[in-house]
Design an enzyme around this catalytic site. Structure first.
Site, short mmCIF file in Angstrom:
data_model
loop_
_atom_site.label_atom_id
_atom_site.label_comp_id
_atom_site.label_asym_id
_atom_site.label_seq_id
_atom_site.Cartn_x
_atom_site.Cartn_y
_atom_site.Cartn_z
N THR A 154 67.54 13.13 41.73
CA THR A 154 67.40 14.37 40.97
C THR A 154 68.28 15.49 41.51
O THR A 154 68.51 16.48 40.83
CB THR A 154 65.92 14.82 40.93
OG1 THR A 154 65.73 15.79 39.90
CG2 THR A 154 65.48 15.37 42.28
N GLU B 211 67.65 31.21 32.48
CA GLU B 211 66.66 30.46 33.23
C GLU B 211 65.48 30.05 32.34
O GLU B 211 64.99 28.93 32.43
CB GLU B 211 66.17 31.29 34.42
CG GLU B 211 65.05 30.67 35.23
CD GLU B 211 65.47 29.46 36.05
OE1 GLU B 211 64.61 28.84 36.68
OE2 GLU B 211 66.67 29.11 36.05
#
Length: 520
Positions: free
Chosen positions: A508, A373
């Protein structure tokens, strides 16, 4: 040193740019790989449909659900465009039957806030994309009739009519956090760059489909403050902006930003709006070019142990760069590639490929073969100031080989790295990007498949991914599985084109919407 393979690729792009290779790259589908990804989609959908539908998200281990997006069936709406791309008639039918039943007036918990940004990119975009895709499918496909198509668009209109209260501010810059019953704003005084600048594609598309100009006008007025930022401190470098905007007057209140979360998709939408309609949105293209050029000049950074890699730093004004990034920002390679293809600028494609390669290296360095992440690096050229520290002792050896160290070890089923490989493949036709995506799919399937679906994991650099969080976000359906499928799939109207004939542009959340001027 530039490799001979890269020189050949760059020459190919240059030839296209000057009209010498009109047909673009050659692609080769891998039906067996595409079928494996579709099986994973069907498996995840079956678990969601049995244990979570019509709630938002599946908890695959406990075989329960979580309403993290107001209880309107986020996974279903996020899944429908992928199901259409995969020609998954059963799932399409289930979702189309569900859409008219959604009560967009009432969230599952009346005290929950509604995010204008998240609701736009997931729900509104999912509905608009489904309407575009199904309207352009062969007559009678999937048994969908005109009444059902009308219901999809009607629900998009109804949702937007509830959300538009967010724009009711002195400046027209929206407040992101809303309340319903009745629709109203919270007392927020600022909004962020991404959460303002990632509405314009969806709201403009809704106006273009309905002929009602209000939706486009609201989002484009909000965007105007970003295209012409004030005060000057809100634009540390040409095109690169701060993060937070005062909703009372549209002025920036800081000078911090970059391509990371909170800012990312504003830059993404600039070039996508130009691709959507080159006649109306030339100013958006100009802002993207400024941001792209400034990013290459001021933010491009090479790790001290891996000068072959390139990441984009974050910034706090001109004086302070931060060499930290993450999975979320790894969409940037794909966006530079798309910009280069759209503008016939091979230098942007080249830079995007460098970014995509570097994010690939975050995958290959870990035990699971999945990128983390969050990560950081030490810039190879900057002085060892406070903002450019060395790797922590416990990760020094890892950094020496990998060119980054891990700051957040989670993998939350994010798509962005694979998204950039997809654009790299569509730009070049180079099968290595398909191979990278296939390896990533195999690793994700082996590590994250659990219970009734797929779960986030806690540590990509631990055996078996550490532990499971028991959560499958809706963007697993919308983005990860779609990009993994498309990169292996046959040619289709929704595939990104390298030759200026795109029929769709992806929002997106990876929902494809028809480019303006093409048949609805």
């Amino acid at each position: 040193m530039v490799s001979s393979a890269w020189l050949l690729t760059l020459l190919s792009f240059s030839s296209q740019a000057y009209g010498l290779q009109a047909r673009g790259p050659t692609y080769e589908a891998h039906p067996d790989r595409a079928a494996a990804v579709k099986e994973a989609f069907d498996r995840a959908w079956a678990g969601y449909y049995q244990y979570a539908f019509p709630n938002d998200s599946l908890k695959p281990i406990s075989k329960s659900f979580q309403n993290d997006r107001n209880g309107w069936g986020a996974s279903a709406i996020d899944a429908i465009s992928t199901a259409i791309v995969m020609e998954d008639a059963v799932v399409i039918g289930q979702i189309v039957d569900y859409i008219p039943t959604i009560n967009f007036d009432k969230p599952s918990n009346s005290e929950d806030t509604i995010s204008l940004f998240e609701t736009t990119i997931r729900y509104l975009a999912g509905l608009l994309s489904a309407h575009d895709l199904l309207s352009n499918a062969p007559s009678g496909s999937y048994g969908i009739n005109s009444t059902q198509l009308d219901a999809i668009l009607d629900q998009a209109i109804h949702l937007a009519d509830n959300l538009k209260v967010g724009f009711d501010t002195p400046s027209g810059v929206p407040i992101n956090d809303l309340l319903f019953q009745p629709p109203r704003t919270t007392n927020s005084t600022t909004n962020g760059l991404a959460t303002i600048g990632t509405l314009v594609l969806e709201w403009t598309r809704l106006s273009d489909k309905t002929g009602k100009s209000e939706y486009a006008e609201l989002s484009q007025k909000a965007e105007s403050y970003l295209l012409n930022p004030k005060p000057a401190s809100g634009e540390p470098w040409p095109g690169l902006l701060g993060t937070n905007v005062d909703v009372s007057n549209g002025n920036f209140v800081d000078s911090s930003g970059g391509w990371n979360g909170g800012d990312d998709s504003y830059y993404e939408y600039l070039i996508k709006m130009y691709l959507y309609d080159t006649s109306r949105f030339a100013a958006y293209k100009d802002s993207w070019v400024e941001a792209a050029d400034s990013s290459i000049k001021y933010l491009a950074s090479h790790p001290s142990t891996r000068p072959d890699m390139t990441f984009l730093a974050a910034y706090d004004g001109r004086d302070q760069l931060s060499y930290r990034s993450g999975h979320l920002a790894c969409f940037d390679g794909g966006n530079f590639i798309l910009g280069g293809l759209t503008l016939d600028k091979p230098e942007y494609v080249q830079f995007g490929i460098e970014l995509a390669y570097s994010c690939h290296e975050t995958y290959t360095a870990t035990v699971t073969g999945i990128g983390p992440e969050g990560f950081a690096w030490q810039d190879g050229n900057a002085s060892n100031a406070t903002s450019n520290p060395a790797a922590p002792a416990e990760q020094a050896e890892f950094y020496k080989e990998a060119g980054f160290w891990i700051t957040s070890s989670y993998y939350i089923l994010r798509p962005e790295v694979i998204e950039s490989w997809y654009y790299a493949y569509r730009a070049t036709g180079d099968s290595k990007y398909q191979d990278w995506a296939w390896t990533a799919f195999q690793n994700i399937n082996a590590t994250c498949s659990v219970g009734a679906g797929f779960s986030e994991i806690t540590d990509v650099n631990a055996p078996k991914g550490g532990s499971f969080t028991d959560f499958q976000d809706s963007f697993w359906f919308a983005e990860v599985l779609k990009y993994l499928y498309m990169i292996q799939a046959e040619e289709a109207p929704w595939q990104v084109s390298a030759t200026h004939d795109n029929q769709y542009v992806f929002n997106t959340e990876a929902h494809p919407m028809k480019v303006a001027g093409t048949p609805i």
